[in-house]
Scaffold this motif. Sequence first.
Motif, PDB file in Angstrom:
ATOM      1  N   ALA A 117     -21.759  35.764 118.222  1.00  0.00           N
ATOM      2  CA  ALA A 117     -21.621  35.950 116.659  1.00  0.00           C
ATOM      3  C   ALA A 117     -21.992  37.467 116.251  1.00  0.00           C
ATOM      4  CB  ALA A 117     -22.604  34.759 116.024  1.00  0.00           C
ATOM      5  N   VAL A 118     -21.522  37.770 115.153  1.00  0.00           N
ATOM      6  CA  VAL A 118     -21.896  39.072 114.235  1.00  0.00           C
ATOM      7  C   VAL A 118     -22.388  38.600 113.054  1.00  0.00           C
ATOM      8  CG1 VAL A 118     -20.738  41.006 113.553  1.00  0.00           C
ATOM      9  CG2 VAL A 118     -20.081  40.272 115.768  1.00  0.00           C
ATOM     10  N   ASP A 119     -23.411  38.886 112.833  1.00  0.00           N
ATOM     11  CA  ASP A 119     -24.037  38.446 111.409  1.00  0.00           C
ATOM     12  C   ASP A 119     -23.728  37.130 111.001  1.00  0.00           C
ATOM     13  OD1 ASP A 119     -25.512  38.843 109.010  1.00  0.00           O
ATOM     14  OD2 ASP A 119     -23.804  40.011 107.980  1.00  0.00           O
ATOM     15  N   GLY A 120     -23.883  36.216 112.119  1.00  0.00           N
ATOM     16  CA  GLY A 120     -23.737  34.723 111.995  1.00  0.00           C
ATOM     17  C   GLY A 120     -22.225  34.233 112.042  1.00  0.00           C
ATOM     18  N   VAL A 121     -21.254  34.914 112.135  1.00  0.00           N
ATOM     19  CA  VAL A 121     -19.841  35.081 112.234  1.00  0.00           C
ATOM     20  C   VAL A 121     -19.587  34.625 113.667  1.00  0.00           C
ATOM     21  CG1 VAL A 121     -17.518  35.655 111.684  1.00  0.00           C
ATOM     22  CG2 VAL A 121     -19.275  36.124 110.181  1.00  0.00           C
ATOM     23  N   PRO A 122     -19.127  33.431 114.051  1.00  0.00           N
ATOM     24  CA  PRO A 122     -18.731  33.380 115.796  1.00  0.00           C
ATOM     25  C   PRO A 122     -17.450  34.061 116.193  1.00  0.00           C
ATOM     26  CG  PRO A 122     -18.925  31.160 114.571  1.00  0.00           C
ATOM     27  CD  PRO A 122     -19.116  32.462 113.321  1.00  0.00           C
ATOM     28  N   VAL A 123     -17.597  34.750 117.090  1.00  0.00           N
ATOM     29  CA  VAL A 123     -16.625  35.512 117.663  1.00  0.00           C
ATOM     30  C   VAL A 123     -16.363  34.999 119.234  1.00  0.00           C
ATOM     31  CG1 VAL A 123     -16.902  37.563 116.370  1.00  0.00           C
ATOM     32  CG2 VAL A 123     -18.184  37.215 118.386  1.00  0.00           C
ATOM     33  N   THR A 124     -14.969  34.736 119.440  1.00  0.00           N
ATOM     34  CA  THR A 124     -14.666  34.158 120.652  1.00  0.00           C
ATOM     35  C   THR A 124     -13.552  35.153 121.594  1.00  0.00           C
ATOM     36  OG1 THR A 124     -12.802  33.052 119.621  1.00  0.00           O
ATOM     37  CG2 THR A 124     -15.209  31.856 120.159  1.00  0.00           C
ATOM     38  N   SER A 125     -13.256  36.048 120.982  1.00  0.00           N
ATOM     39  CA  SER A 125     -12.153  37.099 121.546  1.00  0.00           C
ATOM     40  C   SER A 125     -12.506  38.522 121.209  1.00  0.00           C
ATOM     41  CB  SER A 125     -10.769  36.585 120.951  1.00  0.00           C
ATOM     42  OG  SER A 125     -10.547  37.134 119.686  1.00  0.00           O
ATOM     43  N   PRO A 126     -12.211  39.580 122.055  1.00  0.00           N
ATOM     44  CA  PRO A 126     -12.219  40.864 121.571  1.00  0.00           C
ATOM     45  C   PRO A 126     -11.887  41.308 120.107  1.00  0.00           C
ATOM     46  CG  PRO A 126     -11.767  40.808 123.912  1.00  0.00           C
ATOM     47  CD  PRO A 126     -11.575  39.453 123.257  1.00  0.00           C
ATOM     48  N   GLU A 127     -10.737  40.787 119.898  1.00  0.00           N
ATOM     49  CA  GLU A 127      -9.770  40.879 118.638  1.00  0.00           C
ATOM     50  C   GLU A 127     -10.846  40.572 117.434  1.00  0.00           C
ATOM     51  OE1 GLU A 127      -7.268  41.269 122.060  1.00  0.00           O
ATOM     52  OE2 GLU A 127      -8.333  39.597 121.060  1.00  0.00           O
ATOM     53  N   ALA A 128     -11.453  39.272 117.722  1.00  0.00           N
ATOM     54  CA  ALA A 128     -12.289  38.726 116.662  1.00  0.00           C
ATOM     55  C   ALA A 128     -13.550  39.605 116.545  1.00  0.00           C
ATOM     56  CB  ALA A 128     -12.614  37.403 116.979  1.00  0.00           C
ATOM     57  N   LEU A 129     -14.022  40.062 117.795  1.00  0.00           N
ATOM     58  CA  LEU A 129     -15.280  40.942 117.493  1.00  0.00           C
ATOM     59  C   LEU A 129     -14.811  41.968 116.922  1.00  0.00           C
ATOM     60  CD1 LEU A 129     -18.403  41.591 118.482  1.00  0.00           C
ATOM     61  CD2 LEU A 129     -17.226  42.435 120.698  1.00  0.00           C
ATOM     62  N   ALA A 130     -13.975  42.653 117.096  1.00  0.00           N
ATOM     63  CA  ALA A 130     -13.505  44.197 116.328  1.00  0.00           C
ATOM     64  C   ALA A 130     -13.329  43.695 114.791  1.00  0.00           C
ATOM     65  CB  ALA A 130     -12.177  44.520 116.959  1.00  0.00           C
ATOM     66  N   ASP A 131     -12.719  42.609 114.568  1.00  0.00           N
ATOM     67  CA  ASP A 131     -12.545  42.429 113.195  1.00  0.00           C
ATOM     68  C   ASP A 131     -13.830  42.092 112.510  1.00  0.00           C
ATOM     69  OD1 ASP A 131      -9.837  42.613 113.249  1.00  0.00           O
ATOM     70  OD2 ASP A 131      -9.504  40.263 113.587  1.00  0.00           O
ATOM     71  N   ALA A 132     -14.748  41.479 113.159  1.00  0.00           N
ATOM     72  CA  ALA A 132     -16.048  41.194 112.636  1.00  0.00           C
ATOM     73  C   ALA A 132     -17.146  42.595 112.354  1.00  0.00           C
ATOM     74  CB  ALA A 132     -16.808  40.249 113.430  1.00  0.00           C
ATOM     75  N   ILE A 133     -16.816  43.426 113.206  1.00  0.00           N
ATOM     76  CA  ILE A 133     -17.451  44.951 112.946  1.00  0.00           C
ATOM     77  C   ILE A 133     -16.823  45.497 111.965  1.00  0.00           C
ATOM     78  CG2 ILE A 133     -17.869  46.939 114.121  1.00  0.00           C
ATOM     79  CD1 ILE A 133     -19.735  44.715 115.163  1.00  0.00           C
ATOM     80  N   ARG A 134     -15.509  45.487 111.749  1.00  0.00           N
ATOM     81  CA  ARG A 134     -14.928  46.322 110.891  1.00  0.00           C
ATOM     82  C   ARG A 134     -15.158  45.829 109.284  1.00  0.00           C
ATOM     83  NH1 ARG A 134     -10.188  46.824 114.475  1.00  0.00           N
ATOM     84  NH2 ARG A 134      -9.488  44.872 113.698  1.00  0.00           N
ATOM     85  N   THR A 135     -15.735  44.687 109.350  1.00  0.00           N
ATOM     86  CA  THR A 135     -16.325  44.009 107.981  1.00  0.00           C
ATOM     87  C   THR A 135     -17.323  44.930 107.385  1.00  0.00           C
ATOM     88  OG1 THR A 135     -17.393  42.250 108.690  1.00  0.00           O
ATOM     89  CG2 THR A 135     -14.886  41.835 108.263  1.00  0.00           C
ATOM     90  N   HIS A 136     -17.912  45.555 108.350  1.00  0.00           N
ATOM     91  CA  HIS A 136     -19.182  46.138 107.987  1.00  0.00           C
ATOM     92  C   HIS A 136     -18.965  47.780 107.898  1.00  0.00           C
ATOM     93  CE1 HIS A 136     -21.713  42.479 108.513  1.00  0.00           C
ATOM     94  NE2 HIS A 136     -20.960  42.071 109.318  1.00  0.00           N
ATOM     95  N   ALA A 137     -20.039  48.476 107.195  1.00  0.00           N
ATOM     96  CA  ALA A 137     -19.584  49.823 107.044  1.00  0.00           C
ATOM     97  C   ALA A 137     -20.669  50.667 107.899  1.00  0.00           C
ATOM     98  CB  ALA A 137     -19.711  50.301 105.737  1.00  0.00           C
ATOM     99  N   VAL A 138     -20.384  52.046 108.161  1.00  0.00           N
ATOM    100  CA  VAL A 138     -21.162  52.787 108.926  1.00  0.00           C
ATOM    101  C   VAL A 138     -22.569  52.897 108.028  1.00  0.00           C
ATOM    102  CG1 VAL A 138     -21.569  55.056 109.799  1.00  0.00           C
ATOM    103  CG2 VAL A 138     -19.144  54.010 109.776  1.00  0.00           C
TER     104      VAL A 138
END
Length: 435
Positions: free
Chosen positions: A360-381
């Motif tokens: 999970a990224v910030d509590g959001v489950p991720v089950t694929s590399p695409e989902a992981l990339a999307d979860a990271i993109r919701t956050h800022a530098v």
Amino acid sequence: MNETSLSVFAKATAPGDAGPGAPVDTSPVKRWRRSLAFALALSVAGALASPAARAQDAPDEEAQEAEDEAPPPVQQQKKGRRKVIPARVDVGAKDRRATAADAKGGPSEKDRGKAELPVEERAARGVAIIERGGQVLGLGALLAGDGRILTALSPLGAGNDLTARLADGTTVRVKLGHHDRAWDLALLVPQTGKWAEGLTASSRDPVRPDAQIRSFSAARGKVAAVPIVLRSHRSLIGGDDRQLEEAIELGSRISPLDLGAPIVDEEGRVVAVLGRGCAPNEGKPCTPVAFGAPIRAIRGFLRTVPPTAVQPAAWLGIQGVSEASQVAKGVRVTVVHPESPAEEARLKGGDRAGSDMILAVDGVPVTSPEALADAIRTHAVGEKVPLTLLSGGKYRQVTVLLRAAPDPKAAASKNPGAELPPPSSSGKATEEYRK
């Protein structure tokens, strides 16, 4: 019934008072004596009762006042008898209602607090102070839902060492992403973070007679709304000696440090941005003046923003594959890039036995590399983001500090399109703005 009333009652009803020689009915006398004895027994029992019981029967003034202020009792009817149950105050009801409102998508306590602010104060939270080396250059309007800053070009001068001071006092580094010399407009791109509160566009005529228009001014690091007079639309001379049609003529004096500030209507929506131009004089040099760049010009400017004028994409620095174990599903880390946020957080890559699985990224489950990339993109530098990991059969949590990708093309892979959003309510006015 007390002893005094009882004795009076006995005198009034005693058979001897009927007069001498009156016949006596022994049966009623016996019944009367039994009643008298029972009443006297009740009186004696009341006198021997505990102080607490007597206080309950005859409350003092303070208790009576407290009773008067207490919530009304809830009455229940049960088998023909009325039962009074004291009302209870649920101290957690407010928190549960707030939680329920949040769960249903309603406004949170924080959002409700902002909604209660006056229009001017809410709009001021969407205004940034543009600085260089701690010196104020001008103001700017943050685009709602975007984070980029619309301002005037002329105060920025040469160089790109710019910062923006936001409503909470924090400063972020910004870069010039796009500009228009004619209308004196510039778009600044923050390099870290993303300010969520911004301004939307107005569809109302700013120079109508009943308009109540305000702009903004900065003093001691704080932004405040100030009234401003708009006279009419007129032709002016902009940068590069270009003709500006329907520029907004001002009837108020403007400080040079307020250039770039948004001009808003009664609802806090943007009708123009303060810029610098030149008023033509017949047979004489033009006179430098401040003016308002209208929404029409702003819309055209934002439509020409290049794809590279976007915030840097947040970067984690791993490669991974989807994987499902007996206890969880996630992304198993295969490679950790050197000098990446993932390496600093000590994530492990490699084979299945020794690598981490990101769940999970910030509590959001991720089950694929695409989902992981999307979860990271919701956050800022610049954000610190918690990751939930499964390593060697054990769960653990680490925090990563996201940075910009080392490849500039990764930060500008997609242009979301700069736009000063229209009013949220749909309708004819919104459609006219979008045309």
